[in-house]
Design a protein around this motif. Structure first.
Motif, PDB file in Angstrom:
ATOM      1  N   LYS A   1      35.390  43.340  26.631  1.00 12.48           N
ATOM      2  CA  LYS A   1      35.779  43.109  28.031  1.00 12.48           C
ATOM      3  C   LYS A   1      37.194  43.615  28.290  1.00 12.48           C
ATOM      4  N   TRP A   2      38.058  43.478  27.307  1.00 13.18           N
ATOM      5  CA  TRP A   2      39.420  43.982  27.493  1.00 13.18           C
ATOM      6  C   TRP A   2      39.419  45.504  27.625  1.00 13.18           C
TER       7      TRP A   2
ATOM      8  N   LEU B   1      46.576  39.259  38.273  1.00 20.07           N
ATOM      9  CA  LEU B   1      46.464  38.864  36.876  1.00 20.07           C
ATOM     10  C   LEU B   1      46.663  37.371  36.785  1.00 20.07           C
ATOM     11  N   ALA B   2      45.700  36.661  36.222  1.00 16.47           N
ATOM     12  CA  ALA B   2      45.783  35.213  36.043  1.00 16.47           C
ATOM     13  C   ALA B   2      46.200  34.916  34.601  1.00 16.47           C
ATOM     14  N   SER B   3      47.217  34.081  34.449  1.00 19.59           N
ATOM     15  CA  SER B   3      47.749  33.760  33.132  1.00 19.59           C
ATOM     16  C   SER B   3      47.727  32.253  32.913  1.00 19.59           C
ATOM     17  N   ARG B   4      47.554  31.878  31.667  1.00 22.92           N
ATOM     18  CA  ARG B   4      47.593  30.475  31.278  1.00 22.92           C
ATOM     19  C   ARG B   4      48.908  30.167  30.584  1.00 22.92           C
TER      20      ARG B   4
ATOM     21  N   TRP C   1      45.462  41.932  28.089  1.00 24.53           N
ATOM     22  CA  TRP C   1      46.005  41.455  26.811  1.00 24.53           C
ATOM     23  C   TRP C   1      47.494  41.201  26.992  1.00 24.53           C
ATOM     24  N   THR C   2      47.934  40.031  26.552  1.00 22.65           N
ATOM     25  CA  THR C   2      49.349  39.666  26.623  1.00 22.65           C
ATOM     26  C   THR C   2      49.800  39.240  25.243  1.00 22.65           C
TER      27      THR C   2
ATOM     28  N   PRO D   1      38.779  32.164  34.008  1.00 23.44           N
ATOM     29  CA  PRO D   1      38.609  32.669  32.644  1.00 23.44           C
ATOM     30  C   PRO D   1      39.916  33.236  32.109  1.00 23.44           C
ATOM     31  N   LYS D   2      40.109  33.119  30.818  1.00 27.07           N
ATOM     32  CA  LYS D   2      41.364  33.538  30.208  1.00 27.07           C
ATOM     33  C   LYS D   2      41.600  35.027  30.427  1.00 27.07           C
TER      34      LYS D   2
END
Length: 904
Positions: free
Chosen positions: A294-295, A527-530, A302-303, A433-434
């Protein structure tokens, strides 16, 4: 004792002065206004019978008295308009100008000024009072006259030569447009050309797209000393520490213009890109097998931390976010094309990194790109792509309110746009989702200005739950427009505000402006980040858009009416550090001293602290040599104005040369590969010293490997989060000590038990350094009763020892049983009132890089870096529970506080 009464209002006190009875007078006035006169009910009775007329007259008198009292109270307690606005909009010093208050209160403010005869002042009508002001006013008048004369002369000349110009050019109208910005490959690009009005102010720096907006509302970096070649807002001019904490976690949203973050574009085949990314440290197999599908497809990001090769080891460069551009769908012509050697499809990736490490990463990319066949192309997109970050429960709502998909109907809209629309009601981006990505084309937010509050549809919980569960973003996947240079350029050619005002004036009041051919679509990427550590903390939205579109998006974003009240809050660099600190995550580059950017930041902070210390008078600044640490120890350890890692590892090197067994035994081959070779006499400078960052995964692997199997570099440090057990607040540059070893020993080989049984000494016994023998027990006694059971390590027999050693260890444990009576006296009664002394210099393991009182935890917390080697020694000797206790002492202070560290 009876309190003496104030003298009467008309008299004087014993010293012959007129007393100040303002408070008593005001109190009496308020009490008189609140007094309601009444009439007794007996007046309405006559011979025991009720007289109706008298009763009604009495009640009428009481009602009028009540109304009169209410009017008096309102007049007595009246507040001016400048005291009625919210605290953040308080305009006490500008009470002479009604334009400094909100429009809804200007009429009342103007009325108050007329009643009080307050003089009004307008800056354009103010007469100059000084000689310099008069000269400036006269010069401005002359310049205005010359400019008007020049304009008239130019207009006359243009009118006379218009006919000749048309005849000479054959009646052709020549239209000009600004040139397309050049993007050079494998080279650094120039910043956008500033307006002539502000060009001289941007000689040695670049303004953000929203610089003029921030300059009025935030404290900016000094013009002579920009940060990372940008003029960056540091913090809001209003008091915002607690409001930022509430807006980021409870209600509201905090927004940052992070267009200073650097973006790099890399183009080439998939194989060459994979080799280049592996060269930068992306060697995890999960990225290149089916788990990373998926990446690589472009629906996840990717972080992490990228690194480079240096003298047989790897050195971290900094954090980076990498996004792949999806491949275009295969067409029929591509499938029917048959050739002996078909061309490999070319892919694109975006690398978003911090500006402090941009040049280092760009040079590494150029180095690896030239060695690939076919060669990769690297583009500097710093001034092509801007960004905005949002944190808070209302971050999703704010984005939904200002970003409308370019196509109105859901059938014609992009797939990602429909998914974004269905997120109404999401309160935390971390629930997505992450590493989720959403990319689509949005309309100009000025077309629907002012933004309206988003309404959550009924039954939206089920829709949100279904969207988050399925996350249908892989269907009909197409390349993202933000990767396309032409799309970014067309989006930057937005209509002017004047043209939008004309179109809005032609519509009915309140009617939004319709999209025309003059309104280009704006390619955006979300971009969603946790959060890195705390799973309950708020996530982050990062909005990527063309550089010239950021200003218009920002203006509309800051005017959005949040459902919980107010507007989004402004955030600066200090607010970024604050939120990262409250989440317990290290902030780059301040908390990463093992990187070049982190060390440069530390050197700049040292220079600032040194300058502040030098400017103080000698009588009011701390003398580091006279600091009393107890037990006859004088002077601060290392440089008190720095996180002195050079001194830390210099002490370690001198300890090894003196023959003290203070190091983890490692193979000779690994010792030869060490990068740190410090002299025994003097530690190296921070520039020449190379320290390596040990990640949490590597540290856990070393801990599980057992003694002697893990290779720990001498310069290895690990980032830790500190939490004080009881009291204490750490500041930057605070010293971190491990608990001294029991029995006062300096050290021994890790994992090798002592062959002699240790007999506990009396509290008066001291080591050769003058410290109490039971100093470790004194510190552990500070642990509260609830934490003692958690912190007490379960005694275990070391693995691989013979029977004779087992007997000696058992005898030592039996002799170490605490005697119930008589209880030993509290140690260290001579120094600091019985507070335990700080451990010695040999127990120093690290420094605090960020520390304060955490509003989220309700106690003092800190972020620091400690020596990985010494931390492993302590954990292997005392266990994972007791070994994580440490002592934190602020630089320049004599007393330390007990804390517990955890790797972050």
């Amino acid at each position: 004792m009876v309190k003496r009464k104030d003298p009467p209002g008309g008299g004087k006190d014993s010293h012959g002065r007129q007393p100040n009875n303002t408070r008593n007078t005001k109190r009496a006035k308020v009490q008189a206004a609140r007094t309601i006169r009444t009439q007794p009910s007996d007046a309405a009775l006559e011979d025991g019978k009720l007289d109706l007329n008298r009763f009604l007259n009495a009640r009428e008198f009481e009602i009028k008295s009540l109304e009169r009292s209410m009017n008096k109270c309102k007049a007595v307690n009246a507040t001016r308009v400048f005291q009625m606005v919210p605290r953040a909009m308080r305009r006490r010093t500008a009470s002479h100008n009604v334009k400094r208050v909100p429009k809804r209160l200007r009429a009342q403010a103007r009325k108050e000024m007329l009643e009080d005869n307050t003089p009004t002042v307008e800056s354009r009508k103010r007469k100059p009072r000084t000689t310099r002001a008069r000269i400036r006013a006269e010069t401005m008048r002359k310049l205005r006259y010359l400019a008007e004369k020049k304009r008239k002369r130019k207009a006359k000349k243009a009118g006379d030569g218009a006919v000749e110009e048309v005849q000479r050019r054959g009646s052709a109208v020549v239209m000009t447009r600004p040139p397309r910005p050049k993007i050079r490959r494998n080279m650094l690009n120039e910043p956008p050309k500033a307006d002539s009005k502000y060009r001289k102010r941007q000689i040695n720096k670049t303004w953000l797209p929203t610089h003029l907006w921030h300059a009025k509302r935030a404290t900016m970096t000094r013009p002579s000393s920009p940060l990372w070649r940008f003029a960056i807002p540091l913090t809001s001019t209003a008091k915002c520490y607690r409001p930022t904490h509430r807006a980021s976690g409870q209600k509201g949203v905090v927004a940052w213009d992070t267009s200073y973050m650097s973006t790099i574009g890399v183009y080439g085949t998939a194989d060459c890109l994979e080799r280049a990314l592996r060269y930068l440290g992306l060697v995890q197999e999960g990225l290149w097998n089916t788990r990373g599908k998926k990446w690589r497809a472009g629906v996840r990001k990717w972080t992490g931390t990228v690194s480079r090769q240096q003298k047989g080891s790897r050195r971290d460069i900094g954090p980076a976010t990498i996004v792949w551009n999806p491949q275009p769908p295969a067409t029929t012509s591509d499938e029917m094309e048959t050739s002996e050697k078909p061309k490999k499809p070319r892919r694109q990736i975006l690398i978003r990194t911090h500006p402090s490490c941009f040049l280092e990463l760009f040079e590494e990319l150029l180095k690896v790109a030239k060695g690939q066949k076919p060669q990769l192309h690297v583009e500097d997109l710093r001034f092509e792509v801007g960004s905005i970050e949002l944190v808070g429960p209302a971050s999703t709502e704010t984005l939904l309110g200002i970003l409308e998909p370019f196509h109105e109907s859901p059938e014609a809209a992009e797939r990602h746009a429909n998914v974004f629309r269905s997120l109404a009601g999401v309160a935390n981006p971390a629930s997505l989702p992450k590493d989720a990505i959403l990319a689509f084309s949005a309309r100009d937010p000025r077309l629907s200005y002012p933004p309206k509050r988003v309404e959550i549809p009924s039954g939206g919980e089920q829709t949100i739950l279904k969207t988050l569960t399925d996350w249908p973003v892989e269907e009909n996947l197409k390349p993202y427009d933000i990767f396309d240079r032409e799309s970014r350029y067309q989006a930057s050619r937005m209509p002017s505000q004047k043209s939008l005002n004309r179109r809005k004036g032609a519509n009915a009041p309140g009617e939004p402006i319709k999209v025309t051919a003059a309104d280009p679509p704006i390619p955006v990427m979300l971009l969603a980040s946790r959060p890195g550590t705390d799973g309950q903390a708020q996530g982050t939205w990062t909005l990527l858009a063309p550089w010239k579109c950021i200003q218009h998006i920002w203006y509309c974003l800051m005017q959005y009416p949040v459902s919980t009240g107010g507007n989004p809050r402004l955030g600066g660099l200090e607010e970024q550090r604050q939120i990262a600190f409250e989440h317990g995550t290290p902030w780059f580059p301040g908390d990463f001293p093992a990187t070049t950017a982190g060390m440069n930041w530390e050197l700049e902070e040292r220079a600032k602290r040194r300058g502040d210390w030098d400017r103080r008078p000698k009588s009011k600044r701390l003398e580091w040599k006279s600091l009393d640490l107890g037990a006859g120890r004088k002077g601060e350890i290392g440089d008190g104005l720095a996180c002195d890692f050079e001194y830390l590892f210099g002490v370690s090197a001198r300890t090894r040369t003196q023959g003290k067994p203070d190091a983890v035994s490692i193979p000779d081959a690994a010792a030869e590969a060490m990068v740190v070779d410090l002299p025994a006499e003097q530690p190296q400078s921070p520039v020449g010293m190379t320290i390596r960052q040990v990640t949490k995964t590597e540290f856990s692997a070393l801990m599980k490997s057992g003694s002697g199997e893990g290779v720990v570099p001498e310069g290895g440090i690990v980032a830790v989060g500190l939490e004080f057990v009881t009291r204490g607040v750490a500041k930057p540059c605070a010293r971190i000590y491990r608990l001294p070893r029991k029995g006062g020993k300096v050290g021994g080989a890790v994992g090798v038990p002592s062959t002699q049984a240790e007999v506990p000494a009396t509290p008066e016994a001291r080591t050769r350094d003058g410290l109490p023998v039971d100093l470790s027990e004194q510190w552990l006694s500070k642990v509260p009763n609830g934490d003692k059971k958690k912190g007490a390590a379960v005694p275990r027999m070391p693995v691989g020892v013979d029977m004779e050693t087992r007997k000696k260890i058992l005898a030592g444990s039996l002799l170490a049983v605490e005697v119930p009576y008589p209880k030993p006296a509290a140690g260290n009664q001579t120094d600091f009132g019985g507070h335990p002394l700080c451990p010695g210099e040999e127990d120093l393991i690290g420094f605090v890089t960020t520390g304060a009182f955490s509003l989220s935890e309700g106690r003092g917390t800190a972020i620091g870096s400690i020596s990985a080697r010494r931390a492993l020694e302590t954990l292997r000797e005392t266990g994972p529970r007791e070994g994580k206790f440490c002592v934190v002492r602020n630089a320049g202070e004599s007393i330390g506080w007990l804390a517990r560290w955890e790797v972050v």
